[in-house]
Design an enzyme around this catalytic site. Structure first.
Site, mmCIF file in Angstrom:
data_model
loop_
_atom_site.group_PDB
_atom_site.id
_atom_site.type_symbol
_atom_site.label_atom_id
_atom_site.label_comp_id
_atom_site.label_asym_id
_atom_site.label_seq_id
_atom_site.Cartn_x
_atom_site.Cartn_y
_atom_site.Cartn_z
ATOM 1 N N LYS A 81 -6.896 -50.783 12.783
ATOM 2 C CA LYS A 81 -7.046 -52.045 12.058
ATOM 3 C C LYS A 81 -6.750 -51.832 10.577
ATOM 4 C CE LYS A 81 -10.348 -55.872 11.533
ATOM 5 N NZ LYS A 81 -11.667 -56.406 11.943
ATOM 6 N N SER A 156 -11.497 -61.166 12.798
ATOM 7 C CA SER A 156 -10.468 -60.605 11.934
ATOM 8 C C SER A 156 -9.632 -59.505 12.599
ATOM 9 C CB SER A 156 -11.124 -60.025 10.677
ATOM 10 O OG SER A 156 -11.999 -58.947 11.002
ATOM 11 N N SER A 180 -15.753 -60.368 14.935
ATOM 12 C CA SER A 180 -14.352 -60.069 14.646
ATOM 13 C C SER A 180 -13.636 -59.235 15.693
ATOM 14 C CB SER A 180 -14.237 -59.366 13.286
ATOM 15 O OG SER A 180 -14.539 -60.259 12.251
#
Length: 473
Positions: A81, A156, A180
């Site tokens: 990520k 996210s 997320s």
């Protein structure tokens, strides 16, 4: 015909062991798929040369080392990520301010994945500083659901979930502060696990100070999720308080599951209505578990404005705590709004909000103390359209819309309990609808065992295949 990108992480590990393929061939194949057009917006940065170098080294090790002594997922491709600093690889944090930042160090989770023998293909797309439940940064294109490119991959960890759902990598690392990992898993039709607080190390500087954020796996299957969790928990360090765990999370998928008390919580702690198709997916899950012999009961999930509002204050403070030495006018409106709000809170107000959230989280846990597992919709609606939640002209309204969309996800962050989103429902238009299961602290083994049974009862593997079906608007 099965192609390399169709193989799960564990199937790739088996193929390496059998000599059917090797990391170099697999990495080249997946990089070609990404290079042909990452239409789901999964990657902000593709580190092809590094991945090929790592694959060549992994291939050499596999030829010269006893496989028994190697990590379970050695040589399997993954992705990191873009909120995690990675030495020598552009790490944007989803922000134009960091468009060209190349860190000189790794965040702890990157080292953990490297130690596990995983090969990263690059950095997956995130919203600016991870501060939104959609993934539409200025530094790259939006992350989209592989099942309909007009739909958002949520956030996210939107790029990570999109990469897994689009068969660009079999597994990807995410992080979860307010849903997320789980919200993108729901939007992209994959499995997303938010582990117990303290299970996965965040390193000496990776904790948020409030106990909300955790790193966790995204995968297409429950067993891949479990095997990846084994890898992520292979190292203890700062911030870890390892709860009791199975000998192996992967083996927990095959362990007998006792007869459980399971609650179906109808409604949303945020007070937002749940879309009928999403509610139906949770009900389908409850019926499937009842058919498997578990005791299922239904309970209304009462809205809890105190919890919701207190959590907003904590989340806002986290966004506002990031030190800036740049002109903040280039930040996204929602980030500027959150940072401005954070400046308005006194330390006493923040402390009071933390106390309220802790108290309300305990109250929720006591309400469901007679349940081994709680079922909820992962989010309140099917995947939203790209741009639907974003409101640059009125970021306060955007924050309210995001709170309504996420619904119940903040509960697991507030309690510290593990929660998993499974692609158990599908809309009339073929969109994935995630269903969330939550268990007590440290009971990932129980969640994975139940999830494996649900994967067999309500399979979803046939839903994947090939490139996305729609063209972006």
């Amino acid at each position: 015909m099965t192609e390399l990108h169709d193989l799960t992480a564990l199937e790739l590990a088996a193929a390496y062991e059998n000599g059917d393929t090797g990391p170099a061939e697999v990495v080249d194949h997946l990089l070609a798929r990404t290079g042909d057009g990452d239409r789901v917006g999964a990657f902000t940065t593709v580190s092809a040369d590094r991945a090929r170098t790592a694959a060549a080294e992994a291939e050499r090790v596999l030829r010269t080392t006893d496989r028994v002594g190697l990590p379970r997922l050695f040589g399997v491709p993954t992705a990191v990520k873009d909120l995690e600093a990675t030495a020598g690889v552009r790490t944007t944090l989803g922000s134009a301010l960091f468009r060209d930042w190349i860190p000189g160090h790794n965040d702890e989770i990157v080292d953990v994945m490297s130690d596990a023998g995983l090969i990263s293909l690059g950095k997956t797309t995130v919203p600016e500083f991870g501060a939104a439940c959609y993934t539409e940064p200025e530094v790259s294109g939006p992350a989209r659901s592989p099942f309909d490119l007009t739909r958002s991959a949520a956030g996210s960890s939107g790029g990570a979930a999109a990469a897994v759902g689009a068969l660009l990598v079999p597994i990807a690392q995410g992080s979860d502060t307010a849903g997320s990992v789980r919200s993108p898993a729901s939007a992209c039709g994959v499995v997303g696990l938010k582990p117990s607080r303290g299970l996965v190390t965040a390193g000496p500087n990776g904790n948020d100070g409030m106990g909300l954020s955790v790193r966790g796996p995204l995968a297409r299957t429950v067993r891949d999720t479990a095997a990846f969790l084994d890898a992520l928990t292979s190292r203890t360090g700062a911030g870890t308080v390892h709860p009791p765990r199975a000998d192996s999370y992967e083996r927990a998928c095959d362990a007998p599951v006792p007869r459980l008390r399971i609650a179906l919580a109808q409604g949303s702690v945020s007070g937002s209505p749940v879309h009928p198709e999403v509610a139906a997916a949770a009900e389908l899950t409850a019926r499937a578990l009842a058919d498997l012999g578990h005791d299922v009961f239904i309970r209304d999930q009462a809205p809890d404005p105190e919890l919701t509002e207190g959590f907003q204050v904590m989340f806002t403070a986290l966004v506002g705590s990031r030190t800036m030495s740049f002109d903040e006018s280039s930040l996204r409106p929602i980030v500027r709004h959150l940072r401005s709000r954070a400046q308005e809170f006194s330390s006493a107000e923040l402390a009071a909000s933390i106390g309220v959230v802790q108290a309300r989280a305990r109250a929720w846990a006591l309400d469901y103390a007679n349940a081994d597992v709680v079922i909820t919709p992962t989010v309140t609606t099917p995947p939203t359209l790209v741009g639907q939640l974003r409101d640059d002209a009125d970021p306060a309204a955007e924050l309210a819309a995001m709170t309504a969309f996420t619904g119940n996800t903040v509960l697991a962050n507030a309690t510290g309990f593990p929660a998993i989103s499974l692609p158990l429902g599908w809309s009339s238009g073929g969109l994935p609808l995630g269903v969330s299961l939550t268990a007590g602290w440290g009971r990932e083994d129980l969640l994975l065992g139940v999830s494996a049974a649900l994967e067999e009862a309500l399979p979803w593997a046939h839903r994947y295949g090939g490139l996305p079906r729609a063209t972006p608007a």
